[in-house]
Design a protein around this motif. Structure first.
Motif, PDB file in Angstrom:
ATOM      1  N   GLU B  61      89.535 -63.257  69.875  1.00 15.59           N
ATOM      2  CA  GLU B  61      88.534 -62.825  70.828  1.00 15.59           C
ATOM      3  C   GLU B  61      89.265 -61.862  71.572  1.00 15.59           C
ATOM      4  O   GLU B  61      90.462 -61.913  72.228  1.00 15.59           O
ATOM      5  N   PHE B  62      88.881 -60.362  71.510  1.00 15.95           N
ATOM      6  CA  PHE B  62      89.442 -59.421  72.219  1.00 15.95           C
ATOM      7  C   PHE B  62      88.782 -59.192  73.563  1.00 15.95           C
ATOM      8  O   PHE B  62      87.510 -59.216  73.630  1.00 15.95           O
ATOM      9  N   VAL B  63      89.493 -58.701  74.585  1.00 17.52           N
ATOM     10  CA  VAL B  63      88.997 -58.249  75.778  1.00 17.52           C
ATOM     11  C   VAL B  63      89.354 -56.804  76.237  1.00 17.52           C
ATOM     12  O   VAL B  63      90.314 -56.323  75.946  1.00 17.52           O
ATOM     13  N   GLN B  64      88.334 -56.215  76.700  1.00 24.48           N
ATOM     14  CA  GLN B  64      88.441 -55.029  76.805  1.00 24.48           C
ATOM     15  C   GLN B  64      89.273 -54.840  78.217  1.00 24.48           C
ATOM     16  O   GLN B  64      88.750 -55.239  79.252  1.00 24.48           O
ATOM     17  N   ALA B  65      90.071 -53.771  78.302  1.00 23.42           N
ATOM     18  CA  ALA B  65      90.772 -53.467  79.396  1.00 23.42           C
ATOM     19  C   ALA B  65      90.065 -52.567  80.429  1.00 23.42           C
ATOM     20  O   ALA B  65      89.085 -51.820  80.225  1.00 23.42           O
ATOM     21  N   ASP B  66      90.382 -52.580  81.668  1.00 22.22           N
ATOM     22  CA  ASP B  66      89.530 -51.732  82.687  1.00 22.22           C
ATOM     23  C   ASP B  66      90.507 -50.489  82.690  1.00 22.22           C
ATOM     24  O   ASP B  66      91.643 -50.497  82.948  1.00 22.22           O
ATOM     25  N   TYR B  67      89.813 -49.383  82.237  1.00 18.67           N
ATOM     26  CA  TYR B  67      90.617 -47.922  82.373  1.00 18.67           C
ATOM     27  C   TYR B  67      90.982 -47.782  84.026  1.00 18.67           C
ATOM     28  O   TYR B  67      90.139 -47.717  84.588  1.00 18.67           O
ATOM     29  N   PRO B  68      92.486 -47.751  84.261  1.00 18.96           N
ATOM     30  CA  PRO B  68      92.852 -47.564  85.526  1.00 18.96           C
ATOM     31  C   PRO B  68      92.161 -46.229  85.960  1.00 18.96           C
ATOM     32  O   PRO B  68      92.299 -45.163  85.356  1.00 18.96           O
ATOM     33  N   PRO B  69      91.622 -46.203  87.185  1.00 20.30           N
ATOM     34  CA  PRO B  69      90.652 -45.078  87.751  1.00 20.30           C
ATOM     35  C   PRO B  69      91.585 -44.039  88.105  1.00 20.30           C
ATOM     36  O   PRO B  69      91.228 -43.008  87.716  1.00 20.30           O
ATOM     37  N   GLU B  70      92.771 -44.117  88.553  1.00 20.71           N
ATOM     38  CA  GLU B  70      93.462 -43.130  88.912  1.00 20.71           C
ATOM     39  C   GLU B  70      93.923 -42.425  87.574  1.00 20.71           C
ATOM     40  O   GLU B  70      93.780 -41.122  87.434  1.00 20.71           O
ATOM     41  N   ALA B  71      94.143 -42.976  86.612  1.00 20.37           N
ATOM     42  CA  ALA B  71      94.572 -42.353  85.259  1.00 20.37           C
ATOM     43  C   ALA B  71      93.556 -41.802  84.690  1.00 20.37           C
ATOM     44  O   ALA B  71      93.755 -40.631  84.105  1.00 20.37           O
ATOM     45  N   LYS B  72      92.246 -42.226  84.804  1.00 21.00           N
ATOM     46  CA  LYS B  72      90.909 -41.355  84.109  1.00 21.00           C
ATOM     47  C   LYS B  72      90.774 -40.443  84.918  1.00 21.00           C
ATOM     48  O   LYS B  72      90.452 -39.241  84.368  1.00 21.00           O
ATOM     49  N   ALA B  73      91.150 -40.242  86.164  1.00 21.33           N
ATOM     50  CA  ALA B  73      90.698 -39.245  86.950  1.00 21.33           C
ATOM     51  C   ALA B  73      91.593 -37.940  86.493  1.00 21.33           C
ATOM     52  O   ALA B  73      91.347 -36.869  86.698  1.00 21.33           O
ATOM     53  N   ARG B  74      92.924 -38.625  86.112  1.00 20.14           N
ATOM     54  CA  ARG B  74      93.660 -37.389  85.731  1.00 20.14           C
ATOM     55  C   ARG B  74      93.950 -37.138  84.304  1.00 20.14           C
ATOM     56  O   ARG B  74      94.880 -36.492  83.815  1.00 20.14           O
ATOM     57  N   ASP B  75      92.909 -37.624  83.463  1.00 21.28           N
ATOM     58  CA  ASP B  75      92.706 -37.553  82.329  1.00 21.28           C
ATOM     59  C   ASP B  75      93.986 -38.088  81.478  1.00 21.28           C
ATOM     60  O   ASP B  75      94.449 -37.496  80.613  1.00 21.28           O
TER      61      ASP B  75
END
Lengths: 328, 901
Positions: B61-75
């Motif tokens: 069972e794989f669980v998808q992690a939440d992409y850190p918003p701060e990192a996403k904003a900074r690509d």
């Protein structure tokens, strides 16, 4: 030295050459004893066979009893007077007086003859550099407790006389103020005639010396100057080297031939080799060529004495000298 | 449509998210030993049974992690490496990030992984907790259309151009020939355009015609990017070379397994090759650990806890190495490239080792590569070494190494010329080789129950030294020829079934030693046949039993032509070197030595008790010798990372065959040397890499064989001389401290300190113990090696050692012996003074040049960087009036080059 350590050893020797001692053993500057000669170097005891020796017991260090027959033969042999001549060098002393003692003791490992109860002083006196001759009977001595010295020598001998009864004779010589002091030991050998072919050892004598290939008579003083180096070599003495026989540990005869060694000394400058001759493990007998080199720092003319001490490896020893007048 | 960051889920969780699957086992319950790097160590090793991974955990069972918003904003994208602990049911107990990447990625990965579910792993076919490494990739990509959201026709997402071209090829490790499996190959970050390389690095990616920004992501490698442009229906084949983040460093050997020995040091191949001042010689590296005295100059002798070098034995895959070092103090015959690992026991070693009263060095050879062929070539001042390894078939691999010196070519260039025209030739030559063939499952692959592994290992060494000095002004010509060689052929069969593991090691060998010195010559030939068997039973989870046999038969034939020897065959006169006759001597000696050993581990909670026994019977030249060596180890582990260990035991060592020939050349009455060894220590592991060991030890040695030249007069008057006797006694005691950082990506090093005293006594000569010639009160060694940017690696070693013992010279008069024309010295109490203390700094700098298929390492190893004026020995003038010192080596740089592929 194992061959595996060869490289580090070569490196070490190379490094040693940079930081080694200045005192060259071939250069005689201060008080030295260059040689000691016994006439005769060996006393052969007839009808002294292995059976007598085996009665002496095993090497347990305990008290032994010498069979009366052997004791009598030893007493006769030991009573023979022996002329002891020592060559004392003291160039720095310029003829100053020296005091000496002659001591005998029981154990060759006691290099100063100080083991309590095991030594006897034979005589003492004053002398100066040069040849000192005395007459002694080293074997015919009783220790302070009345024990014959020879008996104690046998007791402390690991081989119980198989290599001869070897009595250490010590020349103790020093300056009057004690500033320079030499203990010089020589072994007097009383040897059982284990095999009828055995002959008593004779003193080796160099037949002569050559300089640059030409004979150099003993009374001729040579003149040399500056940095001139001299090549020296004794006249051939191969035929004079005696064959002899010793008993092996299995009491079988071992046939040997002397391979004389020559020790070289000079009162100025240096010799290339301290000692020449002798046979090595490869079976080769060394040659005796040597080179004298003057002292590059000397500024005054000097009379130089060269001394050659020959040893036969059985206790026989003698020496010869030559003179050089050297100017810078 | 703008990009938004999210974690890209894998349609096949196991394949896409598990990019590198390292399986390390940790002991969660007391009692089981730990193996490192998978199942390599399933054989019985150092007396400890190593459990085997028989079934790997699978991600269910794989669980998808939440992409850190701060990192996403900074690509920002990242890969997070986690150490995941899974229990025997497959549930995740713990997830740790040993090397945080920041920006919220670590926390997000941990939160997701903790909710993963795996199938249970099996160790020895039983469900078992395990620890794995898992890399979670956060990759920026276009989001999938949101299910259930109606999209206006003019806002319908672009399904992308048709995939009518193909990119195929291999993902390879730059600088070697290795493959990179499980690498993700992407084009333009399209989630539907992704391929994963297989076990041999092959991939095939369908792409659209036109430009494509190719990106390759793999755990442990820098991201690879390139731009390609495809024509319609074009297929292009490429090799993509990924740069490893850990160039050159070998896989970490954690050594987490529990060992009963109080002190045992494991050295990895990297450590074996990179420690400054050791010339890449793994045996010399051991000198930098506690309990080992510094050998003189640059020699590699192992002087362990006061024992003579001959009392510490070195084994190569269980077979003793008869000659450890090459001629002239050269390197050991153990080629570091062929080393898989090296275990050093300064004492208290297991019952499977015997015939040594000092320490034991156990070298394990390396198996051939299982992916493709690799190799290396090294050139330095002394020799050239080659190494090669390759798979032959799926289950057969081969590894080979060879080395040859060329000092014989260089030395004549530097030896001084004789001004008188004589010649001097010194030619040392050495070479050695190792070849190993393996048949069985690949390293790291699960073993089937009832499977066998086979190996054939051949190794050998040859040394020659020729010295010729003739002519010129010499009074004596010298010609010496010296030659030694040995060869061993070692078989191996390992079999496991259920709870039983067996390893059978038959071997044969040949040794030659030859010396010619003028008319004298000596030749000794020796043939050996032997067998080792190691058997391990897991009786229960509380009891493990190990049994074994260690047997050999040896025939020695010695022949010599040499002069009758003064002092050995007749009484010597001082200064006498007469001409003697030549004798011919032949000696034959047969030796049988058989040992049986047994050990058992009894585990009760945190306590483990291991009694052991080794019993041997030897028949040497018709003389029988028995030995029985009981041993006991106790281990108490109050906490997971702390252990208190103690050991006591008896150890024996037989005399060498050559020592037992008849007198006068030998001493047939010699018996086994004996030692009582005891140690008590505590070890603590602070982190995965950092641990501390503190150990106290006390050893006593009995019946030490010493040179004594004893002459015993027999009742019939004959004399028997014995060269050696058992009259030696010895004792050593002290404290050893080792603080170590094991090999990691960027660093390894340690601080070793020994406080000790070693003493000896000779019955019949001494009245009291005196220090041995190698006694060194304080030995401090600091080693560090760090990986720097731009392909540099810098290492340093600092040593401080108490000066060597010496006897003080006392001169009040010259003491002269007229017959030998020699002087003797007068000394104070034996070894009551010391030379000045030793200190030295060595540095090694490596520079790596990484090409596509190979790597070049250029290194400079400088010994004695600040030219410390150390003293190696003392000598005297001819009248013993003055002391002089033999200096140690000056600054000594060695340049080397190594190519690996």
């Amino acid at each position: 030295m194992s061959a595996r350590a060869l490289v580090p050893a070569v490196v070490a020797l190379a490094l040693v050459a940079c930081v080694g001692p200045d005192d060259n053993p071939t250069t005689v500057k201060d008080l030295r004893v260059l040689g000691i000669r016994f006439e005769t170097p060996e006393v052969l005891i007839n009808e002294c066979n292995v059976g007598l020796l085996s009665a002496l017991g095993s090497a347990d260090g305990g008290t032994i009893t010498i069979p009366p027959e052997l004791l009598q033969k030893l007493a006769v042999a030991a009573s023979r007077p022996i002329k002891m001549t020592s060559l004392i060098a003291d160039p720095a002393g310029a003829g100053r007086p020296l005091k000496y003692r002659v001591v005998v003791c029981a154990n060759p490992n006691d290099r100063r003859c100080t083991n309590e109860g095991d030594f006897v002083e034979l005589l003492r006196g004053e002398t100066m550099a040069g040849e000192l001759s005395v007459t002694v009977a080293p074997g015919a001595v009783l220790l302070p407790d009345g024990t014959p010295l020879l008996q104690e020598v046998i007791t402390q001998d690991l081989y119980k006389g198989l290599g001869g009864f070897r009595v250490p004779v010590l020349l103790d010589v020093q300056t009057l103020d004690g500033a320079e002091h030499v203990y010089a030991q020589k072994l007097m050998v009383y040897m059982c005639r284990f095999f009828p072919e055995m002959e008593e050892n004779q003193t080796p004598v160099l037949p002569g010396m050559t300089i640059a290939g030409a004979p150099w008579p003993a009374d001729e003083v040579k003149d040399f100057t500056g940095t001139q180096e001299i090549t020296l070599e004794p006249e051939d003495f191969t035929a004079l080297q005696e064959p002899y026989i010793l008993p092996s540990f299995q009491l079988q005869p071992v046939y040997l031939v002397e391979a004389w060694k020559v020790a070289w000394y000079t009162t100025l400058g240096t010799m290339d080799n301290l000692s020449t001759g002798g046979s090595d493990f490869s079976g080769q007998v060394g040659r005796h060529r040597n080179t004298w080199k003057p002292d590059a720092t000397a500024t005054e003319p000097k009379d130089v004495t060269l001394t050659f001490v020959v040893r036969d490896g059985r206790g026989g020893e003698s020496w010869a000298q030559r003179k050089i007048r050297w100017t810078p | 449509m703008g990009q938004s960051g999210y974690v890209r889920p894998s349609p096949e969780p196991l394949r896409s998210t598990v990019l590198r699957f390292f399986v390390a086992f940790v002991l969660l319950s007391a009692g089981l030993a730990v193996a490192e790097e998978g199942v390599r160590r399933e054989v019985v090793d150092a007396g400890v049974h190593i459990p085997v991974l028989t079934k790997a955990p699978e991600l269910l069972e794989f669980v998808q992690a939440d992409y850190p918003p701060e990192a996403k904003a900074r690509d920002l994208a990242a890969s997070v490496r986690l150490v995941v602990t899974i229990d025997e049911k497959g549930e995740v107990l713990d997830a740790q990030v040993p090397e945080p990447v920041g920006n919220g990625f670590d926390e997000a990965a941990v939160a997701a992984v903790k909710r993963f579910r795996f199938s249970p792993a099996e160790v020895d076919f039983k469900p078992s907790p395990v620890q794995i490494e898992y890399v979670y990739h956060f990759v920026l990509a276009a989001p999938e259309p949101d299910a259930g959201v109606e999209v206006a026709p003019d806002e319908a997402p672009d399904a992308g151009p048709q995939l009518d071209a193909k990119l195929t090829g291999k993902t390879l490790v730059r600088g070697s020939r290795g493959f990179v499996p499980e690498a993700l190959v992407l084009c333009d970050e399209r989630p539907d355009v992704v391929a994963t390389s297989d076990a041999e690095g092959r991939f095939a990616l369908d792409v659209a015609a036109g430009p494509c920004h190719v990106r390759v992501v793999a755990a442990g490698f820098f991201v690879f990017q390139t731009d390609e442009t495809f024509a319609p229906r074009e297929t292009r084949e490429v090799n993509l070379y990924l740069i490893e983040k850990v160039e050159g460093m070998q896989t970490v050997v954690r050594g987490k397994r529990d060992k009963k020995e109080v002190v045992s040091v494991t050295i990895s191949r990297d450590e074996a090759q990179k420690v400054p001042g050791t010339f890449g010689d793994p045996v010399r590296v051991i000198q930098n650990f506690p309990g080992v005295a510094r050998a003189p100059f640059i020699l590699g002798q192992l002087i362990v806890r006061g024992a003579n070098p001959s009392q510490t034995l070195t084994f190569f895959d269980g077979v003793q190495i008869p000659i450890l070092f090459h001629v002239g103090g050269g390197p050991s015959v153990v080629n570091a490239e062929f080393l898989d690992r090296l275990d050093f026991f300064p004492g208290g070693f297991g019952a499977r080792y015997g015939r040594a009263v000092g320490g034991v060095v156990d070298v394990q050879s390396r198996r051939g590569a299982s992916d493709t062929w690799h190799g290396s070539a090294k050139i330095d001042l002394l020799d050239t070494a080659l190494f090669f390894q390759a798979p032959i078939t799926e289950n057969v691999s081969i590894a080979a190494a060879a080395r040859r010196s060329y000092i014989d070519a260089l030395l004549p260039l530097v030896l001084p010329k004789d001004p008188n025209g004589g010649s001097l030739l010194v030619l040392p030559v050495y070479w050695d080789y190792q070849v190993r063939l393996d048949v069985g499952a690949k390293p790291g692959a699960p073993r089937k129950d009832g499977a066998s592994d086979f190996s054939l290992f051949v190794f050998g060494s040859d040394d020659k030294l020729q010295v010729v000095a003739t002519g010129g002004a010499r009074n004596r010509d010298v010609t010496v020829d010296f030659h030694t060689t040995f060869h061993r052929l070692v078989g191996g069969w390992t079999y496991r079934r259920g709870n039983v593991t067996t390893k059978l090691t038959p071997y044969v060998g040949y040794d030659l030693a030859k010396v010619n010195f003028g008319i004298s010559n000596l030749t000794a030939n020796q043939w050996t046949a032997g067998l080792r068997e190691d058997l391990a039973f897991d009786i229960s989870k509380h009891v493990t039993l190990r049994l074994g046999a260690d047997i050999y038969d040896q025939a020695l034939i010695g022949e010599a032509e040499l002069p009758v020897i003064s002092g050995t065959q007749f009484v010597e006169f001082p200064g006498s070197d007469p001409q003697v006759g030549i004798q011919r001597v032949t000696k034959t000696l047969n030796t049988f030595d058989g040992a049986l050993f047994a050990e058992a581990d009894f585990k009760f909670g945190p306590f483990t008790l291991t009694p052991g026994m080794r019993a041997s019977y030897a028949l040497i030249g018709g003389r029988v010798r028995y030995a029985a060596d009981p041993r006991l180890w106790v281990r108490f582990q109050p906490w997971d990372h702390t252990a208190i260990k103690g050991s006591i035991g008896l150890y024996t060592q037989p005399p060498s065959a050559a020592s037992l020939v008849d007198p006068p050349f030998g001493s047939p009455n010699l018996v086994h040397e004996k030692a009582f060894q005891s140690a008590l220590g505590v070890s603590h592991r602070f982190t995965d890499f950092i641990n501390l060991d503190v150990t106290g030890f006390f050893n006593r040695r009995y019946d030490n064989i010493i040179n004594q030249n004893q002459a015993v007069v027999q009742p019939d008057g004959t004399v028997v001389t014995y060269r050696e006797s058992n009259n030696g006694l010895g004792r050593a005691y002290g404290l050893e401290v080792l603080a170590r950082h094991e090999v990691s990506k960027y660093f390894f090093g340690w601080i070793a300190y020994t406080l000790s005293r070693s003493e000896e006594y000779r019955a019949g000569r001494d009245t009291a113990y005196r220090v041995t010639q190698f006694d060194q009160t304080h030995i401090l060694t600091v080693v560090a090696s760090v990986r720097l940017p731009y392909g540099f690696e810098l290492g340093a070693r600092f040593r401080y050692v108490t000066g060597q013992p010496k006897s003080p010279l006392i001169h009040d008069a010259d003491v002269y012996q007229a017959d030998s024309n020699s002087f003797s010295g007068s000394f104070g109490p034996s070894r009551s003074a010391r030379s000045k203390d030793f200190n030295q700094l060595d540095i090694r700098l490596d520079k790596y040049f990484v090409f596509e298929r190979w790597t070049l390492d250029v290194y400079l190893d400088v010994q004695n960087v600040y030219w410390a004026k150390n003293v190696e020995a003392t000598f005297y003038d001819y009248r013993f009036r003055q002391e002089f010192e033999v200096p140690g080596i000056p600054i000594l740089p060695v340049l080397g080059v190594k190519a690996s592929f």
